[in-house]
Design a protein around this motif. Structure first.
Motif, mmCIF file in Angstrom:
data_model
loop_
_atom_site.group_PDB
_atom_site.id
_atom_site.type_symbol
_atom_site.label_atom_id
_atom_site.label_comp_id
_atom_site.label_asym_id
_atom_site.label_seq_id
_atom_site.Cartn_x
_atom_site.Cartn_y
_atom_site.Cartn_z
ATOM 1 N N LEU A 193 -15.827 13.963 25.880
ATOM 2 C CA LEU A 193 -15.665 12.697 26.593
ATOM 3 C C LEU A 193 -14.210 12.295 26.465
ATOM 4 N N VAL A 194 -13.573 11.974 27.575
ATOM 5 C CA VAL A 194 -12.157 11.599 27.564
ATOM 6 C C VAL A 194 -12.001 10.297 28.324
ATOM 7 N N CYS A 195 -11.353 9.323 27.691
ATOM 8 C CA CYS A 195 -11.112 8.033 28.346
ATOM 9 C C CYS A 195 -9.617 7.757 28.365
ATOM 10 N N ALA A 196 -9.224 6.848 29.235
ATOM 11 C CA ALA A 196 -7.829 6.404 29.277
ATOM 12 C C ALA A 196 -7.573 5.496 28.074
ATOM 13 N N SER A 197 -6.330 5.456 27.643
ATOM 14 C CA SER A 197 -5.975 4.576 26.533
ATOM 15 C C SER A 197 -4.603 3.960 26.782
ATOM 16 N N VAL A 198 -4.377 2.847 26.135
ATOM 17 C CA VAL A 198 -3.084 2.176 26.162
ATOM 18 C C VAL A 198 -2.726 1.882 24.710
#
Length: 190
Positions: A12-17
């Motif tokens: 599972l890969v999500c965007a991050s800041v």
């Protein structure tokens, strides 16, 4: 509650800041995933599924392999760079290995290697790990990228193998001599 079906050992890969997952207005983390439901030969290893999910997220490819979940239902275990598809940090080695069913040492080099190096014992370990070719010797320089951004080079006439980490003095010039395009060089982790 997760809003999708995710197979065990899925990436599972999500965007991050700033290293934190992006949370949508409804309090969910949106992610791309890859579980190899179709048993593709090129997605058997966990790192392959991670690269596929990262590519899907980065390109916003049409797919049913997107989902969302509340942040309390997800645990970040690693960071992956969405341009170069290399792991930049392992956050929880034990959880990653338990979920993936694989040892990190089977696909990532040790984090404490002094580079650049031509030490044959270190290079032997690195050469046993998965890598992708960057250049194929057209200008006398061969280069490969490991899954953490470590670069291996071999240059004529001496053909000595060298391991580099992004930012090492001398790496930039050897990659320029190799003919690797500026766009590809810019994707490498600084």
């Amino acid at each position: 509650m997760m809003i999708t079906d995710v197979l065990p050992k899925s990436a599972l890969v999500c965007a991050s800041v700033d290293g934190k997952p992006v949370i949508s207005e409804n309090g969910q983390i949106r992610f791309a995933f890859e579980g190899n439901a179709n048993q593709a030969a090129n997605l058997e290893r966990y790192y392959e599924r991670c690269q596929c999910a990262a590519g899907r997220l980065a390109s916003r490819s049409p797919s049913i392999a997107y989902g969302s979940a509340p942040s309390e239902d997800l645990k970040p275990v690693a960071r992956i760079h969405l341009l170069s598809f290399v792991f930049t940090e392992i956050l929880d080695q034990e959880a990653l290995e338990e979920w993936s069913g694989e040892k990190i040492a089977d696909f990532l080099p040790p984090s404490k290697i002094e580079t650049p190096t031509q030490d044959p014992d270190i290079l032997k370990q690195l050469c046993e790990l998965p890598m992708k070719p960057l250049t194929e010797g057209a200008r006398g320089v061969y280069a490969w990228s490991l899954l953490d951004g470590t670069i291996l080079t071999m240059e004529a006439p001496d053909k000595k193998l060298t391991a580099w980490r992004p930012g090492d003095a001398g790496l930039r010039s050897i990659l320029e001599r190799s003919g690797l395009g500026l766009e590809d060089r810019m994707k490498m982790i600084p």
